[in-house]
Design a protein around this motif. Sequence first.
Motif, mmCIF file in Angstrom:
data_model
loop_
_atom_site.group_PDB
_atom_site.id
_atom_site.type_symbol
_atom_site.label_atom_id
_atom_site.label_comp_id
_atom_site.label_asym_id
_atom_site.label_seq_id
_atom_site.Cartn_x
_atom_site.Cartn_y
_atom_site.Cartn_z
ATOM 1 N N GLN A 5 0.938 -1.201 0.062
ATOM 2 C CA GLN A 5 -0.076 0.080 -0.137
ATOM 3 C C GLN A 5 0.958 1.242 -0.018
ATOM 4 O O GLN A 5 1.816 1.270 0.448
ATOM 5 C CB GLN A 5 -0.937 0.177 1.175
ATOM 6 C CG GLN A 5 -0.159 0.219 2.370
ATOM 7 C CD GLN A 5 -1.466 0.301 3.665
ATOM 8 O OE1 GLN A 5 -2.474 -0.108 3.435
ATOM 9 N NE2 GLN A 5 -1.034 0.517 4.823
ATOM 10 N N ILE A 14 -3.694 3.561 -0.294
ATOM 11 C CA ILE A 14 -4.219 2.743 -1.430
ATOM 12 C C ILE A 14 -3.534 1.427 -1.560
ATOM 13 O O ILE A 14 -2.230 1.350 -1.661
ATOM 14 C CB ILE A 14 -3.988 3.627 -2.877
ATOM 15 C CG1 ILE A 14 -4.497 5.043 -2.879
ATOM 16 C CG2 ILE A 14 -4.145 2.893 -4.059
ATOM 17 C CD1 ILE A 14 -6.093 4.922 -2.922
ATOM 18 N N TYR A 16 -2.504 -1.954 -3.390
ATOM 19 C CA TYR A 16 -2.233 -2.359 -4.708
ATOM 20 C C TYR A 16 -1.662 -3.701 -4.763
ATOM 21 O O TYR A 16 -0.828 -4.265 -3.864
ATOM 22 C CB TYR A 16 -1.625 -1.353 -5.369
ATOM 23 C CG TYR A 16 -0.169 -1.276 -5.013
ATOM 24 C CD1 TYR A 16 0.993 -1.617 -5.598
ATOM 25 C CD2 TYR A 16 0.367 -0.247 -3.919
ATOM 26 C CE1 TYR A 16 2.252 -1.668 -5.359
ATOM 27 C CE2 TYR A 16 1.377 -0.233 -3.448
ATOM 28 C CZ TYR A 16 2.588 -0.829 -4.149
ATOM 29 O OH TYR A 16 3.877 -0.605 -3.594
ATOM 30 N N ASN A 60 -9.518 1.054 -5.383
ATOM 31 C CA ASN A 60 -9.732 2.604 -5.254
ATOM 32 C C ASN A 60 -10.292 2.766 -3.699
ATOM 33 O O ASN A 60 -10.600 2.167 -3.077
ATOM 34 C CB ASN A 60 -11.155 2.754 -6.482
ATOM 35 C CG ASN A 60 -10.999 2.855 -7.543
ATOM 36 O OD1 ASN A 60 -10.056 3.625 -8.059
ATOM 37 N ND2 ASN A 60 -11.650 2.175 -8.348
ATOM 38 N N ARG A 61 -10.181 4.137 -3.568
ATOM 39 C CA ARG A 61 -10.597 4.847 -2.197
ATOM 40 C C ARG A 61 -11.996 4.281 -2.131
ATOM 41 O O ARG A 61 -12.777 4.180 -2.940
ATOM 42 C CB ARG A 61 -10.503 6.298 -2.120
ATOM 43 C CG ARG A 61 -11.379 7.062 -3.170
ATOM 44 C CD ARG A 61 -11.375 8.299 -3.029
ATOM 45 N NE ARG A 61 -10.385 9.242 -3.333
ATOM 46 C CZ ARG A 61 -10.016 10.384 -2.836
ATOM 47 N NH1 ARG A 61 -11.048 11.131 -2.101
ATOM 48 N NH2 ARG A 61 -9.092 11.331 -2.965
ATOM 49 N N SER A 66 -8.380 -0.497 0.756
ATOM 50 C CA SER A 66 -7.781 0.970 0.687
ATOM 51 C C SER A 66 -8.739 1.746 1.722
ATOM 52 O O SER A 66 -9.670 1.227 2.285
ATOM 53 C CB SER A 66 -7.928 1.832 -0.770
ATOM 54 O OG SER A 66 -7.030 0.960 -1.601
ATOM 55 N N ASP A 102 -5.391 9.896 -7.073
ATOM 56 C CA ASP A 102 -5.095 8.832 -6.456
ATOM 57 C C ASP A 102 -4.168 7.962 -7.398
ATOM 58 O O ASP A 102 -3.246 7.355 -6.938
ATOM 59 C CB ASP A 102 -6.142 8.040 -6.032
ATOM 60 C CG ASP A 102 -6.959 8.559 -4.883
ATOM 61 O OD1 ASP A 102 -6.725 9.667 -3.940
ATOM 62 O OD2 ASP A 102 -8.237 8.230 -4.688
#
Length: 312
Positions: A5, A14, A16, A60-61, A66, A102
């Motif tokens: 993240q 975020i 990932y 995504n937020r 996230s 973002d």
Amino acid sequence: MAIKQIQTKSGLYIHYQDEGKKSAPAIILIMGLGAQMTVWPDVFYDALVNNNFRVIRFDNRDVGLSSQLNERDAPSLFSIWLNKHFSLGKPAPYSLEDMAEDVICLMQELKISQAHLVGASMGGMIAQIIAAKYKKKVLSLTSIMSTPNVISFSATTLKTIVKLAPLSQKTATRDSAINYNVKLNQTIGSPLFQPQESVLKAQAAEQIDRAHNPSGIKRQLCAITATGKRTHLIKKIKAPTLVIHGAADPLFPISEGINTAKLIQKSKLKIVPELGHDFPPKLMEKIAHWISKHVRNAEKIRIQKKIKKLTK
């Protein structure tokens, strides 16, 4: 599986996944409304990695692992519309432009100066904004099952929304959330590739157990509403663009894909007759092949431009 993240400038985290050689061309996958990064099928993700790309997918937020912004309000869509057009009502907690930022923050943290963007549905909207506003950062764009508008008001779309609306109010418990997820996928999925209900239920349970944030989905919908039409922006996109759309999409009809392609100069349109508003694994290898070819062609253009600059 390298899952990490990053923290954005605004303080959001975020989450990932980053696979493939760091020196390879980077492809960033941007997911749609309320969908976690794991909705991208592994068969699709792995196919891109195996085609020698560096592939990043992320939550995504307000979804998945996230940052969830539950301290922020989720106003009614009508209130947001009033605020946007008449400065009345309440503003959205954030916009699609904020969600695009973002992605830019993610690129900066991963030291990716330029990337190939692949966005699906709402993710396509976000990718379109980035491609229009950050031209030098985007080497190519692939817009899947997306639209330049807020939402289509076709008879099919309205029928789908009406069918799902009463179900969306009943997602408080784990079981009700799983049942809603199953009904959602049965409603918007590709008719010829519908998995058995037991399979959909197992997939839904996996998603809900990973993360469940219904209010986050509402805030993302607020972001779409607040951002509105993007036709003026989309016309500014210069990156090589591939538009992929399903002829069986009940949420965004085929006209939305055609319209997107018309607005972007020299874009290529691929219509998939059997595709609804989902990611059937049987179709995703073919779509991964299209995207791989599209990215390689964009890489050739990038290299040719670089050589041309050096020889001037």
